[in-house]
Motif scaffolding. Structure first.
Motif, PDB file in Angstrom:
ATOM      1  N   ALA A  61      -6.807  -7.356  11.665  1.00 27.30           N
ATOM      2  CA  ALA A  61      -7.223  -7.210  10.639  1.00 27.30           C
ATOM      3  C   ALA A  61      -5.407  -6.503  10.026  1.00 27.30           C
ATOM      4  CB  ALA A  61      -8.536  -6.457  10.791  1.00 27.30           C
ATOM      5  N   LEU A  62      -5.129  -6.915   8.803  1.00 27.25           N
ATOM      6  CA  LEU A  62      -4.484  -5.797   7.870  1.00 27.25           C
ATOM      7  C   LEU A  62      -5.324  -4.811   6.956  1.00 27.25           C
ATOM      8  CD1 LEU A  62      -1.783  -5.506   6.702  1.00 27.25           C
ATOM      9  CD2 LEU A  62      -2.593  -6.906   4.523  1.00 27.25           C
ATOM     10  N   CYS A  63      -4.510  -4.065   7.476  1.00 22.65           N
ATOM     11  CA  CYS A  63      -5.285  -2.570   6.726  1.00 22.65           C
ATOM     12  C   CYS A  63      -5.237  -2.217   5.394  1.00 22.65           C
ATOM     13  CB  CYS A  63      -5.196  -1.178   7.296  1.00 22.65           C
ATOM     14  SG  CYS A  63      -6.490  -1.468   9.503  1.00 22.65           S
ATOM     15  N   GLY A  64      -3.616  -3.084   5.216  1.00 22.15           N
ATOM     16  CA  GLY A  64      -3.076  -2.455   3.892  1.00 22.15           C
ATOM     17  C   GLY A  64      -1.782  -2.200   4.151  1.00 22.15           C
ATOM     18  N   ILE A  65      -1.266  -1.559   3.030  1.00 24.23           N
ATOM     19  CA  ILE A  65       0.358  -1.109   2.353  1.00 24.23           C
ATOM     20  C   ILE A  65       0.983   0.697   2.126  1.00 24.23           C
ATOM     21  CG2 ILE A  65       2.395  -1.572   2.181  1.00 24.23           C
ATOM     22  CD1 ILE A  65       1.852  -4.518   1.712  1.00 24.23           C
ATOM     23  N   TYR A  66       0.894   1.114   3.028  1.00 21.47           N
ATOM     24  CA  TYR A  66       0.743   2.269   2.524  1.00 21.47           C
ATOM     25  C   TYR A  66       1.999   2.516   3.202  1.00 21.47           C
ATOM     26  CZ  TYR A  66      -4.339   1.828   3.840  1.00 21.47           C
ATOM     27  OH  TYR A  66      -5.289   1.721   3.910  1.00 21.47           O
ATOM     28  N   PRO A  67       2.152   4.095   2.304  1.00 21.82           N
ATOM     29  CA  PRO A  67       3.965   5.201   2.668  1.00 21.82           C
ATOM     30  C   PRO A  67       3.793   5.319   4.225  1.00 21.82           C
ATOM     31  CG  PRO A  67       2.248   6.304   0.370  1.00 21.82           C
ATOM     32  CD  PRO A  67       1.605   5.126   1.337  1.00 21.82           C
ATOM     33  N   ASP A  68       4.959   5.348   4.576  1.00 19.74           N
ATOM     34  CA  ASP A  68       5.262   5.363   6.024  1.00 19.74           C
ATOM     35  C   ASP A  68       4.558   7.260   6.264  1.00 19.74           C
ATOM     36  OD1 ASP A  68       6.697   5.829   8.511  1.00 19.74           O
ATOM     37  OD2 ASP A  68       8.492   5.382   7.820  1.00 19.74           O
ATOM     38  N   PRO A  69       3.831   7.296   7.230  1.00 17.24           N
ATOM     39  CA  PRO A  69       3.344   8.481   7.415  1.00 17.24           C
ATOM     40  C   PRO A  69       4.840   9.118   8.420  1.00 17.24           C
ATOM     41  CG  PRO A  69       2.321   6.796   9.033  1.00 17.24           C
ATOM     42  CD  PRO A  69       3.448   5.959   8.003  1.00 17.24           C
ATOM     43  N   GLU A  70       5.754   8.341   9.007  1.00 17.16           N
ATOM     44  CA  GLU A  70       6.746   9.413   9.810  1.00 17.16           C
ATOM     45  C   GLU A  70       8.053   9.696   8.532  1.00 17.16           C
ATOM     46  OE1 GLU A  70       7.835   5.697  11.773  1.00 17.16           O
ATOM     47  OE2 GLU A  70       6.232   5.933  13.301  1.00 17.16           O
ATOM     48  N   SER A  71       8.128   8.889   7.368  1.00 18.20           N
ATOM     49  CA  SER A  71       8.598   9.781   6.337  1.00 18.20           C
ATOM     50  C   SER A  71       8.355  10.900   6.381  1.00 18.20           C
ATOM     51  CB  SER A  71       9.246   8.369   5.558  1.00 18.20           C
ATOM     52  OG  SER A  71       9.830   9.058   4.386  1.00 18.20           O
ATOM     53  N   LEU A  72       7.018  10.531   5.617  1.00 19.81           N
ATOM     54  CA  LEU A  72       6.051  11.883   4.744  1.00 19.81           C
ATOM     55  C   LEU A  72       6.383  13.419   5.744  1.00 19.81           C
ATOM     56  CD1 LEU A  72       2.782   9.847   3.559  1.00 19.81           C
ATOM     57  CD2 LEU A  72       5.437  10.305   1.831  1.00 19.81           C
TER      58      LEU A  72
END
Length: 119
Positions: A61-72
């Protein structure tokens, strides 16, 4: 599983966080693709479990496209945004001494920049 998932289309089964876009046109993988999780130990925060690094799984599955948590995690703005996939692994490939049924699977949500295409 939805009819679209059975037909190989990506579906949104994502986590509860701010989604940017869930369109498959901006992604690299489709349902059924075999992917290998890259092996890395960055000095910063990361969310990819060590026990799946270097392992091969199948996109389910594709869950979606999100801000990169490693950057955040380090005060960044989450760019570039990353597709988040649900990848399924046979339990027997993850644990050397796994004694459960050989059909057992584990699903892990993994960001695209951790995945490589395999044949």
């Amino acid at each position: 599983m939805t009819a679209s998932a059975r037909n190989g289309d990506l579906v949104n089964n994502g986590p509860r966080q701010r989604k940017i876009n869930d369109g498959p046109a901006q992604t690299s993988f489709r349902n059924g693709d075999l992917v290998k999780v890259r092996t890395a130990n960055p000095p910063t925060h990361y969310r990819t479990p060590v026990y799946v690094q270097g392992k091969t799984g199948r996109v389910v599955a594709l869950c979606g496209i999100y801000p990169d948590p490693e950057s955040l995690a380090h005060g960044g703005d989450g760019s570039p945004h990353q597709p988040l996939y649900r990848v399924e692994f046979p339990q027997t490939t993850l644990w050397d001494d796994y004694a459960g049924p050989s059909a057992d699977r584990l699903q892990v949500d993994i960001y695209e920049h951790w995945l490589e295409r395999t044949s």
